[in-house]
Each structure stands twice: as structure tokens, then as C-alpha cells.
Design a protein around this motif. Sequence first.
Motif, PDB file in Angstrom:
ATOM      1  N   SER A  13       0.858  -1.179   0.000  1.00  0.00           N
ATOM      2  CA  SER A  13       0.000   0.000   0.000  1.00  0.00           C
ATOM      3  C   SER A  13       0.893   1.227   0.000  1.00  0.00           C
ATOM      4  O   SER A  13       1.908   1.268   0.702  1.00  0.00           O
ATOM      5  CB  SER A  13      -0.949  -0.006   1.202  1.00  0.00           C
ATOM      6  N   PHE A  14       0.560   2.168  -0.845  1.00  0.00           N
ATOM      7  CA  PHE A  14       1.349   3.398  -0.906  1.00  0.00           C
ATOM      8  C   PHE A  14       0.452   4.538  -1.367  1.00  0.00           C
ATOM      9  O   PHE A  14      -0.722   4.329  -1.702  1.00  0.00           O
ATOM     10  CB  PHE A  14       2.572   3.226  -1.819  1.00  0.00           C
ATOM     11  N   LEU A  16      -0.268   7.354  -4.072  1.00  0.00           N
ATOM     12  CA  LEU A  16       0.038   7.764  -5.442  1.00  0.00           C
ATOM     13  C   LEU A  16      -0.699   9.063  -5.739  1.00  0.00           C
ATOM     14  O   LEU A  16      -1.932   9.099  -5.705  1.00  0.00           O
ATOM     15  CB  LEU A  16      -0.405   6.658  -6.416  1.00  0.00           C
ATOM     16  N   ASN A  17       0.063  10.097  -6.015  1.00  0.00           N
ATOM     17  CA  ASN A  17      -0.513  11.423  -6.305  1.00  0.00           C
ATOM     18  C   ASN A  17      -1.554  11.820  -5.250  1.00  0.00           C
ATOM     19  O   ASN A  17      -2.622  12.335  -5.556  1.00  0.00           O
ATOM     20  CB  ASN A  17      -1.144  11.443  -7.694  1.00  0.00           C
ATOM     21  N   GLY A  18      -1.216  11.526  -3.980  1.00  0.00           N
ATOM     22  CA  GLY A  18      -2.078  11.946  -2.882  1.00  0.00           C
ATOM     23  C   GLY A  18      -3.203  10.990  -2.539  1.00  0.00           C
ATOM     24  O   GLY A  18      -3.925  11.214  -1.569  1.00  0.00           O
ATOM     25  N   LYS A  19      -3.356   9.908  -3.338  1.00  0.00           N
ATOM     26  CA  LYS A  19      -4.456   8.970  -3.057  1.00  0.00           C
ATOM     27  C   LYS A  19      -3.889   7.579  -2.730  1.00  0.00           C
ATOM     28  O   LYS A  19      -2.898   7.153  -3.328  1.00  0.00           O
ATOM     29  CB  LYS A  19      -5.373   8.859  -4.277  1.00  0.00           C
ATOM     30  N   PRO A  20      -4.537   6.873  -1.792  1.00  0.00           N
ATOM     31  CA  PRO A  20      -4.004   5.561  -1.407  1.00  0.00           C
ATOM     32  C   PRO A  20      -4.204   4.502  -2.499  1.00  0.00           C
ATOM     33  O   PRO A  20      -5.221   4.504  -3.197  1.00  0.00           O
ATOM     34  CB  PRO A  20      -4.817   5.202  -0.154  1.00  0.00           C
ATOM     35  N   VAL A  21      -3.186   3.641  -2.633  1.00  0.00           N
ATOM     36  CA  VAL A  21      -3.264   2.496  -3.544  1.00  0.00           C
ATOM     37  C   VAL A  21      -2.996   1.252  -2.711  1.00  0.00           C
ATOM     38  O   VAL A  21      -2.047   1.225  -1.927  1.00  0.00           O
ATOM     39  CB  VAL A  21      -2.193   2.597  -4.659  1.00  0.00           C
ATOM     40  N   VAL A  22      -3.852   0.229  -2.845  1.00  0.00           N
ATOM     41  CA  VAL A  22      -3.620  -1.057  -2.186  1.00  0.00           C
ATOM     42  C   VAL A  22      -3.643  -2.113  -3.276  1.00  0.00           C
ATOM     43  O   VAL A  22      -4.540  -2.111  -4.119  1.00  0.00           O
ATOM     44  CB  VAL A  22      -4.710  -1.348  -1.127  1.00  0.00           C
ATOM     45  N   ALA A  23      -2.640  -2.997  -3.273  1.00  0.00           N
ATOM     46  CA  ALA A  23      -2.576  -3.995  -4.341  1.00  0.00           C
ATOM     47  C   ALA A  23      -1.758  -5.193  -3.899  1.00  0.00           C
ATOM     48  O   ALA A  23      -1.111  -5.169  -2.846  1.00  0.00           O
ATOM     49  CB  ALA A  23      -1.945  -3.380  -5.589  1.00  0.00           C
ATOM     50  N   PHE A  71      11.157  -1.834  -7.999  1.00  0.00           N
ATOM     51  CA  PHE A  71      10.070  -2.799  -8.019  1.00  0.00           C
ATOM     52  C   PHE A  71       8.883  -2.213  -7.269  1.00  0.00           C
ATOM     53  O   PHE A  71       9.055  -1.432  -6.333  1.00  0.00           O
ATOM     54  CB  PHE A  71      10.529  -4.115  -7.391  1.00  0.00           C
ATOM     55  N   ALA A  72       7.690  -2.611  -7.684  1.00  0.00           N
ATOM     56  CA  ALA A  72       6.488  -2.096  -7.028  1.00  0.00           C
ATOM     57  C   ALA A  72       6.499  -2.400  -5.533  1.00  0.00           C
ATOM     58  O   ALA A  72       6.038  -1.579  -4.733  1.00  0.00           O
ATOM     59  CB  ALA A  72       5.245  -2.677  -7.695  1.00  0.00           C
ATOM     60  N   VAL A  73       7.057  -3.552  -5.136  1.00  0.00           N
ATOM     61  CA  VAL A  73       7.088  -3.886  -3.700  1.00  0.00           C
ATOM     62  C   VAL A  73       7.872  -2.858  -2.887  1.00  0.00           C
ATOM     63  O   VAL A  73       7.605  -2.672  -1.701  1.00  0.00           O
ATOM     64  CB  VAL A  73       7.695  -5.285  -3.406  1.00  0.00           C
ATOM     65  N   GLN A  74       8.838  -2.198  -3.532  1.00  0.00           N
ATOM     66  CA  GLN A  74       9.626  -1.199  -2.807  1.00  0.00           C
ATOM     67  C   GLN A  74       8.797   0.032  -2.458  1.00  0.00           C
ATOM     68  O   GLN A  74       9.182   0.816  -1.595  1.00  0.00           O
ATOM     69  CB  GLN A  74      10.842  -0.766  -3.639  1.00  0.00           C
ATOM     70  N   ALA A  75       7.683   0.226  -3.153  1.00  0.00           N
ATOM     71  CA  ALA A  75       6.858   1.412  -2.901  1.00  0.00           C
ATOM     72  C   ALA A  75       6.026   1.269  -1.632  1.00  0.00           C
ATOM     73  O   ALA A  75       5.460   2.266  -1.152  1.00  0.00           O
ATOM     74  CB  ALA A  75       5.951   1.681  -4.097  1.00  0.00           C
ATOM     75  N   ASP A  76       5.947   0.047  -1.102  1.00  0.00           N
ATOM     76  CA  ASP A  76       5.102  -0.185   0.075  1.00  0.00           C
ATOM     77  C   ASP A  76       5.454   0.790   1.200  1.00  0.00           C
ATOM     78  O   ASP A  76       6.603   0.840   1.649  1.00  0.00           O
ATOM     79  CB  ASP A  76       5.281  -1.636   0.557  1.00  0.00           C
ATOM     80  N   GLY A  77       4.460   1.559   1.623  1.00  0.00           N
ATOM     81  CA  GLY A  77       4.669   2.499   2.723  1.00  0.00           C
ATOM     82  C   GLY A  77       5.260   3.840   2.299  1.00  0.00           C
ATOM     83  O   GLY A  77       5.578   4.662   3.154  1.00  0.00           O
ATOM     84  N   HIS A  78       5.421   4.049   1.000  1.00  0.00           N
ATOM     85  CA  HIS A  78       6.060   5.281   0.525  1.00  0.00           C
ATOM     86  C   HIS A  78       5.082   6.146  -0.278  1.00  0.00           C
ATOM     87  O   HIS A  78       3.913   5.809  -0.428  1.00  0.00           O
ATOM     88  CB  HIS A  78       7.294   4.936  -0.315  1.00  0.00           C
ATOM     89  N   ARG A  79       5.610   7.264  -0.785  1.00  0.00           N
ATOM     90  CA  ARG A  79       4.803   8.191  -1.569  1.00  0.00           C
ATOM     91  C   ARG A  79       5.361   8.252  -2.986  1.00  0.00           C
ATOM     92  O   ARG A  79       6.566   8.429  -3.180  1.00  0.00           O
ATOM     93  CB  ARG A  79       4.885   9.585  -0.920  1.00  0.00           C
ATOM     94  N   VAL A  80       4.481   8.098  -3.965  1.00  0.00           N
ATOM     95  CA  VAL A  80       4.877   8.162  -5.372  1.00  0.00           C
ATOM     96  C   VAL A  80       4.086   9.270  -6.047  1.00  0.00           C
ATOM     97  O   VAL A  80       2.866   9.365  -5.877  1.00  0.00           O
ATOM     98  CB  VAL A  80       4.605   6.811  -6.073  1.00  0.00           C
ATOM     99  N   ASP A  81       4.793  10.120  -6.787  1.00  0.00           N
ATOM    100  CA  ASP A  81       4.104  11.161  -7.554  1.00  0.00           C
ATOM    101  C   ASP A  81       4.487  11.057  -9.014  1.00  0.00           C
ATOM    102  O   ASP A  81       5.661  10.912  -9.359  1.00  0.00           O
ATOM    103  CB  ASP A  81       4.465  12.548  -7.014  1.00  0.00           C
TER     104      ASP A  81
END
Lengths: 170, 275
Positions: A13-14, A16-23, A71-81
Amino acid sequence: MPELKTIGRKSISFVLNGKPVVAEVEPRMLLSDFLRQELGRTDIHVGCEHGVCGACTIRFDGRPARSCLMFAVQADGHRVDTVESLATQEGALNDLQRAFRTHHGLQCGYCTPGILMSAEAYLEGHPDPSEAEVREMLSGHLCRCTGYVGMVRAILATAKARKDGKAAAE
Amino acid sequence: MKPSAFDYQRVARVEEAIDLLARHGEDAKILAGGQSLVAMMNYRLVEPKLLIDITGIEGLASIEEKGGFVDVGAAVTQARLMAWPALAERLPLLAKAMPHIGHFQTRSRGTVCGSIAHSDPSSELPLVLATLGGQVVLRSKRGSRTLAADDFQTGPLSTAREPDEMVVAVRFPVRQAGAGYAFDEVTQRQGDFAICSVAAVATAQEVRLGVGGVAGRPTVTRLSGAALANPDGALNAFAWELGGSDDIHATAQYRRQLVRRIGRRIIEEAQSCRS
């Protein structure tokens, strides 16, 4: 028989552009592919897939990063813009994007989202860059149309306008 | 251009990382910035079965001066070390070399220790570490050991690290009083791999000159006395000793010429900025 590889998917979960993503993702899923293929974010442009061209550059916790070298797993807990974070919700471009249009900072536009994310991150840390510094920053991106001159002007104009406290494109 | 399947573990402590390395050995790879590793995985030049993500280990995030060295932990990015306020004063050679590393967009994630562990013969950080006579700190479940840069990097992309060991820190010697430092390199484009890179430390007695991008690993020579008074002969001998070869980027002859020309200029620059 080739060995069947069954490596489990990971929950992430991270923001993305201010909105939560869970996958749930396979560890080998590149962040660039996850954003584009799984989430349908077509503002992620995938170019070379080995960290050279810069088209897929995003901001990861605010810092510029090649999303094809993560990797997408590295985004867990982070912020992506991604570049979508720059315009308003109604779709009005920000000052840097307008300056790219004014100064012909793009032609085909394929490299542009990555360059805009780099430039935004750069200008935050370097509010008054020289032309040489802007060119050094842009060396991390490949553009095969423009010759870079327009985007150098756009970035310098935006820096100046922000410093002067007025929008560059006015 | 897609990596093969692997498992991924994020660890919070060095002990967890070395425990996984002890169990998985060569099948496991440490993931920090990933700026070299992930590109190689995308090409399937390496196919680890397990990635151990160490970026969240708090104990590896420090830059600390102690005992004549600046210790840089394995989670410290190149951008963070470049922004370290004391860099130009305590590590002047790094301050000159680091802007040549990759790009703004890769230095933000690429780590200092990662570049040294990767040991590309044309990389700036292994060259600086070798020229300064720095050290690499390795840890495994068997214990901890510290190797001189010269003993650590054994060839192109190869080091003395055992499969169960991880690089936890690198140690750069701080500025020597009165010494001068210089660095330059030739690349086809800004941020590309160096065709030839040269670093120098000048003291009152000698110049330590390191060259990257030509031999299979950074190579350091010492010039003093008559060789230093007229360095062209010594530089020519050194250029031949390095045994560079022709490749798609440059010929061996061109590389020798770069060693002679940049070497001469960098020696003079290092001597002229002695304080």
C-alpha cells in the motif's frame, strides 16, 4: 521440464498522487510496469527499461527516481508522484507545464513527463539554477526531438518567475 | 527486459540481512539503491532468487567522522553524501568526483556503498576509495572484517566479499593537512561510463595517482622525486602498465593518451591546490 516458479505475491500500500493504492504484486513487477499496466496510469512513459532514458522518472518520497529501476514492492509504505500530480484536479497545467508549452520544450512529448518530474524536484532544491546546472540536470534524460534548448529556457523561465512570484506563462 | 522471478524481503536490522545471506548465499542479493542491480536484473545478467532490501535499516543511514575516517553506511545515497555539509572540507576528492556519478536522477537513489560493492572498473567511487586508501567494512554471521580498498576490489565487477557477507560501510580517509586533491574524467556524454577517469592526492613528498576505466579495476601509482619533477615518462610507463584494450567506446591507444594527458593535468591541479 522447466522449473515452475511460484513466488508469492506481496501486499503493498502506498500513496500515489495523494491517493491511497492497495494492491498485490509479484516481487519482480517493475514499478513502471505496475503503474502503467496494472493501474492504467498512461502518464508513465516506459522507454529503455534500464535506467538510461529517464522517460519513466517519478518522484519517490519527493526525490526523483527511475521507476524502471524499482520494483512495485519497494513502494510499500512510501509516496509516489507522477506528472498527473502537477496539474489541478480540473486539469489546469501548472506554471512549469505552461512554460514548456510557451518555450517549445516538447515536440512528441514522450520524454516530457519524466523531465517535468525531474525539473520539479530539482527546482525545489535549486530555486535559482544557472543554465549549466539545468543542462547538467537534463543530462539524465534523453529527448530525440527538441535538442533541449526549449526546455532549458522553460525551466529557467519558471525558476525566474517563481522567484519573482508570478506565473511564467503570463 | 523483465527480471526473472525472485522473492523480496525488507529487513529492519543488519542481523536479519546477514542471517538471510547465511541461509541463501549466492542466491541472494542485497538491494539498496538498485541503480546498477535492477538494470542488470532487467537484462537478466543476474537472476537472484532473493532480494534483501536494506534501505530501511536505520543503523546503516549514518555519515560519521571518527578516527581519521568518514564512515558512510550502506543505506546512504550518493545525493545525501553530496549534500553532507562537511564534504568539501573533510573529503575534497569526493566533492570533486561525485558530480560525475551518473545523474541527478540516479544519485538520488544510488548508494555510496552499492557502487563500491558493484565495483564497475569505470565508476568514480571505487576509484576515489582506492586513491585515498580507504576501507570497506564487511559483516556476516561469522563476524566483521575490514579490508583495504585495494584488497576488496579484485577485478571488474568482482570483489573479495564472500557470499554470506554484506558491505555495511565504507571508510574514506579525511583530508590530510596540506594535501591537494583533483579529479577529472572523459565520457562520451555527461554521466556516461568513464572512458578514463583520474584522481590525484598531492602532498609535499609525493603524488598518489589513481586511474579508472582503463584496467579491470582502479589502479593507483605513486610518483615522487625525479618522476614527479618530470612526470611524462612515468605517466607513459603507467599508461602501458594499465593494459587497456580496444572496445566499442575507445581504442587502447586513445586510453593511453588520456592517461598521459589527463594524468599530467590532474597532477598539476592537485599540486596547485595544496594548502
